[in-house]
Design an enzyme around this catalytic site. Structure first.
Site, short mmCIF file in Angstrom:
data_model
loop_
_atom_site.label_atom_id
_atom_site.label_comp_id
_atom_site.label_asym_id
_atom_site.label_seq_id
_atom_site.Cartn_x
_atom_site.Cartn_y
_atom_site.Cartn_z
N ARG A 1 0.31 -1.02 -0.06
CA ARG A 1 -0.08 0.01 0.28
C ARG A 1 1.22 1.13 0.23
NH1 ARG A 1 -1.26 4.19 3.30
NH2 ARG A 1 -0.47 3.07 4.93
N THR A 2 0.39 2.41 -0.69
CA THR A 2 1.64 3.26 -0.91
C THR A 2 0.26 4.40 -0.30
OG1 THR A 2 0.84 3.75 -3.06
CG2 THR A 2 3.21 2.81 -1.79
N SER A 3 0.47 5.55 -0.03
CA SER A 3 -0.87 6.66 -0.04
C SER A 3 -1.61 7.83 -0.85
CB SER A 3 -0.41 7.53 1.47
OG SER A 3 -0.46 7.51 2.72
N SER A 4 -0.35 7.67 -2.28
CA SER A 4 -0.69 8.36 -3.40
C SER A 4 -0.48 7.44 -4.38
CB SER A 4 -0.51 9.91 -2.77
OG SER A 4 0.75 10.48 -2.89
N GLN B 1 3.49 8.41 -4.85
CA GLN B 1 4.65 7.23 -4.45
C GLN B 1 4.44 6.02 -5.46
OE1 GLN B 1 2.51 7.37 -0.43
NE2 GLN B 1 4.39 8.11 0.15
#
Length: 201
Positions: free
Chosen positions: A62-65, A68
């Site tokens: 997972r990444t936030s945006s 990334q």
């Protein structure tokens, strides 16, 4: 007479964890013999006749945006390489979204698979890839359903100050996105300022 195996030997033969064998016993799928001291013993012929249930390894990234994206790709590469080296049958679930969001599609799929007893083990590059807050709830689910949790980079845990700065950044990012819209110029400016502050901490 068929050869008898210990629980660890039986788990290795079937490519599952010992907790899965205990669960199979509770479900009546595979009942072992008991020694005089109460230790489990499994008949080799019976083990070979039991097909492994549909359970496998899940790697979660997972990444936030969208900014990334390269980090997300790196996480996936690390997970794939690690799982392949262990000889595990695996699937990668990836998410793009805040670590405070419980409604991400990938996370919801992961939870469903865990409670359906279809996840032998969960592999993460780092603990906070799952959730920024509330990850312990998912780990408790894993423990209850016999899912092993493997965190690859335990030695790369960040400091308390770094975690706190990242948590604050994530909270303000989420709320500013709700106020101004995730793609607004004002929101992007706030996020950039916060990142500069976080780097100075």
């Amino acid at each position: 007479m068929s050869k008898l195996l210990s629980i660890s030997e039986a788990a290795k033969l079937k490519g599952v964890s010992t907790s899965t064998l205990r669960r199979w016993e509770a479900e009546g799928k595979l009942i072992p013999q008991r020694t005089a001291n109460g230790h489990r013993r499994y008949e080799l012929s019976e083990l070979l006749g039991i097909k492994k249930e549909l359970s496998y390894t899940i790697g979660y990234a997972r990444t936030s945006s969208h900014d990334q994206k390269k980090d997300l790709e790196r996480q996936i590469e690390v997970l794939e390489l690690f799982c392949a080296q262990q000889g595990w049958q695996y699937e990668i679930i990836k998410d793009l979204g805040s670590g405070m969001n419980y409604n991400k599609r990938g996370l919801q799929k992961l939870i469903r698979l865990i409670v359906d007893n279809k996840v032998e083990r969960l592999v993460l590059t780092q603990k906070d890839r799952l959730l920024r807050f509330g990850g312990e709830l998912i780990f408790s689910l894993c423990e209850h359903f016999g899912t092993e949790v493997v965190i690859i980079n335990r030695t790369e845990d960040s400091s308390y100050e770094e975690d706190l700065a990242q948590d604050v950044l994530e909270i303000i990012t989420v709320f500013s996105a709700r106020l101004y819209g995730s793609r607004s110029h004002k929101n992007k400016k706030i996020i950039e300022q916060l990142r500069e502050i976080a780097q100075e901490i």
